[in-house]
Scaffold this motif. Sequence first.
Motif, PDB file in Angstrom:
ATOM      1  N   THR A 176       0.830  -1.208   0.000  1.00  0.00           N
ATOM      2  CA  THR A 176       0.000   0.000   0.000  1.00  0.00           C
ATOM      3  C   THR A 176       0.863   1.254   0.000  1.00  0.00           C
ATOM      4  O   THR A 176       0.568   2.230  -0.692  1.00  0.00           O
ATOM      5  CB  THR A 176      -0.929  -0.003   1.225  1.00  0.00           C
ATOM      6  OG1 THR A 176      -1.737  -1.184   1.205  1.00  0.00           O
ATOM      7  CG2 THR A 176      -1.831   1.213   1.218  1.00  0.00           C
ATOM      8  N   TRP A 179       1.922   2.107  -3.455  1.00  0.00           N
ATOM      9  CA  TRP A 179       0.890   2.773  -4.250  1.00  0.00           C
ATOM     10  C   TRP A 179       0.809   4.251  -3.913  1.00  0.00           C
ATOM     11  O   TRP A 179       0.723   5.107  -4.799  1.00  0.00           O
ATOM     12  CB  TRP A 179      -0.474   2.119  -3.991  1.00  0.00           C
ATOM     13  CG  TRP A 179      -0.661   0.784  -4.647  1.00  0.00           C
ATOM     14  CD1 TRP A 179      -0.843  -0.414  -4.033  1.00  0.00           C
ATOM     15  CD2 TRP A 179      -0.672   0.515  -6.056  1.00  0.00           C
ATOM     16  NE1 TRP A 179      -0.956  -1.421  -4.954  1.00  0.00           N
ATOM     17  CE2 TRP A 179      -0.871  -0.881  -6.211  1.00  0.00           C
ATOM     18  CE3 TRP A 179      -0.540   1.304  -7.197  1.00  0.00           C
ATOM     19  CZ2 TRP A 179      -0.939  -1.493  -7.454  1.00  0.00           C
ATOM     20  CZ3 TRP A 179      -0.614   0.681  -8.437  1.00  0.00           C
ATOM     21  CH2 TRP A 179      -0.806  -0.683  -8.556  1.00  0.00           C
ATOM     22  N   SER A 204      -6.302   7.098  -6.264  1.00  0.00           N
ATOM     23  CA  SER A 204      -5.413   5.956  -6.460  1.00  0.00           C
ATOM     24  C   SER A 204      -5.652   4.883  -5.409  1.00  0.00           C
ATOM     25  O   SER A 204      -5.712   3.686  -5.729  1.00  0.00           O
ATOM     26  CB  SER A 204      -3.953   6.426  -6.409  1.00  0.00           C
ATOM     27  OG  SER A 204      -3.075   5.332  -6.536  1.00  0.00           O
ATOM     28  N   HIS A 208      -7.193   0.536  -5.186  1.00  0.00           N
ATOM     29  CA  HIS A 208      -6.367  -0.588  -4.742  1.00  0.00           C
ATOM     30  C   HIS A 208      -6.678  -1.071  -3.336  1.00  0.00           C
ATOM     31  O   HIS A 208      -6.386  -2.221  -3.011  1.00  0.00           O
ATOM     32  CB  HIS A 208      -4.882  -0.190  -4.809  1.00  0.00           C
ATOM     33  CG  HIS A 208      -4.454   0.245  -6.178  1.00  0.00           C
ATOM     34  ND1 HIS A 208      -4.386  -0.617  -7.247  1.00  0.00           N
ATOM     35  CD2 HIS A 208      -4.086   1.457  -6.651  1.00  0.00           C
ATOM     36  CE1 HIS A 208      -3.983   0.044  -8.320  1.00  0.00           C
ATOM     37  NE2 HIS A 208      -3.796   1.294  -7.991  1.00  0.00           N
TER      38      HIS A 208
END
Length: 345
Positions: A176, A179, A204, A208
């Motif tokens: 994470t 990302w 974003s 995810h």
Amino acid sequence: MRSQQALRWLPFAVMLAVALTDLLAGPALGFLPLLTLGPTFASVSGSVRRTAMVGVAALAICVPLAYHFDLLLTWQNNLTIATIVSVTAASMVASHLRLKRERELANVRRVAEAAQRVLLRPVPRRAGDLRVALSYTSAAAEARIGGDLYEVVTTPHGVRLLVGDVQGKGLSAVETAAWVLGAFREAAYDEADLADIGERLEVSLTRHLGGEQFVTAIVAEVHDDEISLVNCGHPAPLLISPDGRVSLAEPPEAALPLGLGSLNTERTKPHRVAFGEGDQILFYTDGVIEARDRDGTFYPLTERARVLLKEDDPQTALDAVRGDLLAHAGGPLLDDAAMLLLRRN
């Protein structure tokens, strides 16, 4: 280093002790089978060749002692010799497997360290008229990174930075964090408005993250005599003035962490605080302020932050705070702890 030396000589010390005990006790008790401890201990830290040499040394001790007690060709001594040979062979196999696992682990660590360096790059020590210092302590043993993240970039819009904390631990938290950092590194150059960077990060992460996962974060941009902050549920940074005053840069309105934007329709707005000549601002994650001592007392960062005024070099000053934090915890931290310090010259 001393422990390695001790392990290196332990097999010989054990075999010598067995030989002396056998000499003193006589043939009635029969301590010679304990010579197998030599190659067994050698397989823990030595190579295959060294383990074999220790086994040969065990035989070299066993045979003269058996001859001394007239036991050389007895079934008891033959069984002892067979036991030493068998244990030595098994120890050689164990040593080979251990060395193989150590090589594999070393390769995995090198790959992990390379990935970590790509994910969390070293921050610049200078950015514009700022001096930057960083401290990162991972709660995971042998790891350099965890769920905390940071970045400092110099863009056409000015110096921008990100400090965040991913919910959870382990590899999922690192994924994470990757990302978030990737989205920030793009948005920091593309977006003119600081609030738009927060929107990009939210979009974003929405793609995810799943369930109720979230990331607390602060996005900041440095201006002349001020700094803009977009605080998404993260602990407020500390402002330290040259005269020793310490204050929290609290946002005027509380905002939800990244990943929970669907629960709030209002856009997180940036707020500005004074950040002039000689001022310092310390960003940190909750692993710092939630570190407890043996009595359960949280680390008093606001009180200890004045240590940052005692050193001319920001990194030396921040290292002093980190040392004080570890001393307060009295051992390894239970959560990742990151601190990013900006000092305006």
